[in-house]
Scaffold this active site. Structure first.
Site, PDB file in Angstrom:
ATOM      1  N   ASP A 252       0.441  -1.156   0.270  1.00  0.00           N
ATOM      2  CA  ASP A 252       0.030   0.081   0.170  1.00  0.00           C
ATOM      3  C   ASP A 252       0.995   1.500  -0.233  1.00  0.00           C
ATOM      4  O   ASP A 252       0.266   2.657  -1.009  1.00  0.00           O
ATOM      5  CB  ASP A 252      -1.204   0.385   1.380  1.00  0.00           C
ATOM      6  CG  ASP A 252      -1.777  -1.531   1.007  1.00  0.00           C
ATOM      7  OD1 ASP A 252      -2.307  -2.070   0.202  1.00  0.00           O
ATOM      8  OD2 ASP A 252      -1.358  -2.194   1.890  1.00  0.00           O
ATOM      9  N   HIS A 280      -5.093  -3.248   5.593  1.00  0.00           N
ATOM     10  CA  HIS A 280      -4.803  -3.351   4.933  1.00  0.00           C
ATOM     11  C   HIS A 280      -5.970  -3.776   4.158  1.00  0.00           C
ATOM     12  O   HIS A 280      -5.840  -5.115   3.682  1.00  0.00           O
ATOM     13  CB  HIS A 280      -3.952  -4.589   4.270  1.00  0.00           C
ATOM     14  CG  HIS A 280      -3.773  -5.090   3.144  1.00  0.00           C
ATOM     15  ND1 HIS A 280      -2.693  -4.138   2.226  1.00  0.00           N
ATOM     16  CD2 HIS A 280      -3.773  -6.478   2.552  1.00  0.00           C
ATOM     17  CE1 HIS A 280      -3.103  -5.065   0.821  1.00  0.00           C
ATOM     18  NE2 HIS A 280      -3.310  -5.541   1.090  1.00  0.00           N
TER      19      HIS A 280
HETATM   20  C1  LMR Z   1      -3.467  -6.444  -2.951  1.00  0.00           C
HETATM   21  O1  LMR Z   1      -3.510  -5.258  -2.358  1.00  0.00           O
HETATM   22  O2  LMR Z   1      -3.311  -6.204  -4.257  1.00  0.00           O
HETATM   23  C2  LMR Z   1      -4.239  -7.194  -2.612  1.00  0.00           C
HETATM   24  O3  LMR Z   1      -4.480  -7.784  -0.796  1.00  0.00           O
HETATM   25  C3  LMR Z   1      -5.872  -8.176  -2.798  1.00  0.00           C
HETATM   26  C4  LMR Z   1      -6.722  -9.666  -2.584  1.00  0.00           C
HETATM   27  O4  LMR Z   1      -7.384  -8.741  -1.914  1.00  0.00           O
HETATM   28  O5  LMR Z   1      -6.035 -10.344  -2.254  1.00  0.00           O
END
Ligand code: LMR
Length: 440
Positions: A252, A280
């Site tokens: 992120d 997250h």
């Molecule tokens: C991401 O942020 O790309 C992953 O966590 C997305 C997911 O839900 O697998």
């Protein structure tokens, strides 16, 4: 190459040299062990195994090498005789082998990550590593394929590869545990159910780490929902330091830096001090108020406040979902890169004045965030694997940027997994249907 028919681990490889003529020689003799419970013979390149079967133990095997070949410390064939590492240890500057355990090792993220680790991207070009790969019964064959590819890559720094399906075996002496394996949320699966299914995996892995990993193991939880999975994991590992458990929010952070760089028309490396606060998930708060571009506050460089307050945050929060729509699967390569970044941030000193984001256990945090959850915050490291919270980041008061929602969400997730953290009966009342970045 028949991996299952061959034998043993060269303990003698531990601490092997990386320089001089032995390096290339050693590179050709990496080990692949199958770590299964009940233990069965571990695997080695079939060439060596064949020699062993036909010729019996080489005549030159020393008493010391024989002792090393005791069960669980299997020194095999030519490794016992050609690696006089004790002698090398006296004459060279060796670094102690770093054991890196990876779960979900046959998956897409690992397929990018393992080769980066083996090439020295995290620990540097003078640090030998062992990879201990955890898969499932179903993925075991794929895991053998991964191990074979690692063998065939002749990485001089990669001294051992083990594969297995039992965390109590694979995590033994792990210095790092990168917990990637988790079930993705399929159609119609409630978030509460996902928390339970994946939570059980992380409870088990926490127990295994508690029992067999290095007492100073650094754990990075990647499998979603990673903050709460990290909490479950650490609660099941009471003999390890809660501080050493991380939930990966570096992806992120990287995404946020990329968006700011794009908007400002600068290269990524000009963006610093980027905090991701919270979970997250789509409630995370990418903090543009404290971030800097070329050393200046973002708002001095990007005058478009509406973009910052509205578009930027949502773009970062939902980046994973957009990517899934394009790719048809969730991010793998960029996740692997962010794991490398997260590890490197812990093993190299943080540049003066900067920080990085990682999801950490909240205890005595200066931001008034609820205690006893895993929440992403700004941290710094001296490069010793440890970190400290950055305590003087200006608190975000802008209501558009409050991290209250993330906090409420994490507290609710925690209640939902109380049966897995030893805190009584679970009670699931998740606020709305909160989402992973990949769910939209
Ligand atoms: C991401 O942020 O790309 C992953 O966590 C997305 C997911 O839900 O697998």
């Amino acid at each position: 190459m028949d991996l299952s028919s061959s034998l043993a681990t060269p303990q003698a490889l531990r601490g092997g040299s990386l320089t001089g003529p032995l390096a290339a020689h050693a590179a050709r003799r990496r080990s692949v062990q199958l770590l299964l419970r009940p233990r069965r013979p571990t695997a080695r390149c079939s060439v060596d195994a064949a020699k062993q079967q036909v010729q019996g133990p080489p005549a030159a095997v020393t008493a010391e090498a024989e002792a090393e070949a005791a069960p669980g410390k299997e020194c095999f064939g030519v490794f016992c005789t050609t690696y006089d590492l004790k002698a090398d240890e006296k004459t060279r500057s060796w670094k102690k082998l770093v054991n890196v355990a990876v779960s979900g090792a046959a998956g897409m993220i690992s397929n990018h990550l393992l080769f980066k680790l083996a090439s020295g991207e995290v620990f540097g070009q003078d640090q030998p590593i062992a990879l201990k790969l955890l898969g499932s019964e179903r993925s075991l064959q794929a895991l053998e394929g991964v191990a074979m590819e690692l063998e065939d890559s002749l990485y001089p720094l990669l001294r051992e590869v083990s594969i297995g399906i039992d965390p109590y075996v694979v995590f033994e002496d792990a210095d790092w545990a990168l917990l990637i394996g988790a079930k993705p949320r399929g159609p119609g699966v409630e978030r509460a159910a996902l928390l339970d299914i994946n939570g059980q995996i992380f409870a088990e892995q926490g127990k295994a780490l508690n029992a067999v990993a290095s007492r100073n193991v650094k754990v990075i939880v990647v499998g979603n929902p990673c903050n709460t999975n990290a909490l479950i994991c650490l609660k099941n590992a009471p003999n390890l330091q809660a501080k050493n458990f991380h939930a990966l929010t570096r992806l992120d952070e990287n995404r946020a830096k990329c968006q700011l760089a794009l908007k400002a028309g600068v290269f990524y490396d000009k963006v610093s001090n980027m905090t991701i606060w919270g979970n997250h998930s789509t409630t995370q708060v990418p903090d543009f108020l404290n971030a800097k571009i070329d050393g200046k506050p973002v708002k001095e460089v990007i005058k478009d406040t509406k973009w910052l307050e509205e578009d930027f945050t949502v773009t970062v929060q939902k980046r994973g979902g957009v990517l899934i729509q394009k790719w048809g699967r969730s991010s793998a390569a960029s996740t692997a890169v962010s794991i490398v970044d997260a590890m490197r941030s812990l093993v190299t000193p943080t540049p003066e004045g900067d920080w990085f984001s990682t999801g950490v256990y909240t205890t005595g945090n200066p931001y008034g965030i609820a205690e006893d959850i895993v929440f992403s915050m700004p941290c710094r490291s001296k490069g010793d694997g440890d970190y400290e919270l950055v305590k003087d980041v200006v608190q975000v008061t802008d209501p558009a940027m409050t991290f209250l929602q993330s906090e409420v969400e994490l507290i609710a997730e925690k209640r939902c997994v109380a049966h897995l953290t030893g805190e009584g009966n679970a009670f699931c009342d998740l606020p709305g249907d909160t989402m992973l970045p990949g769910e939209m």
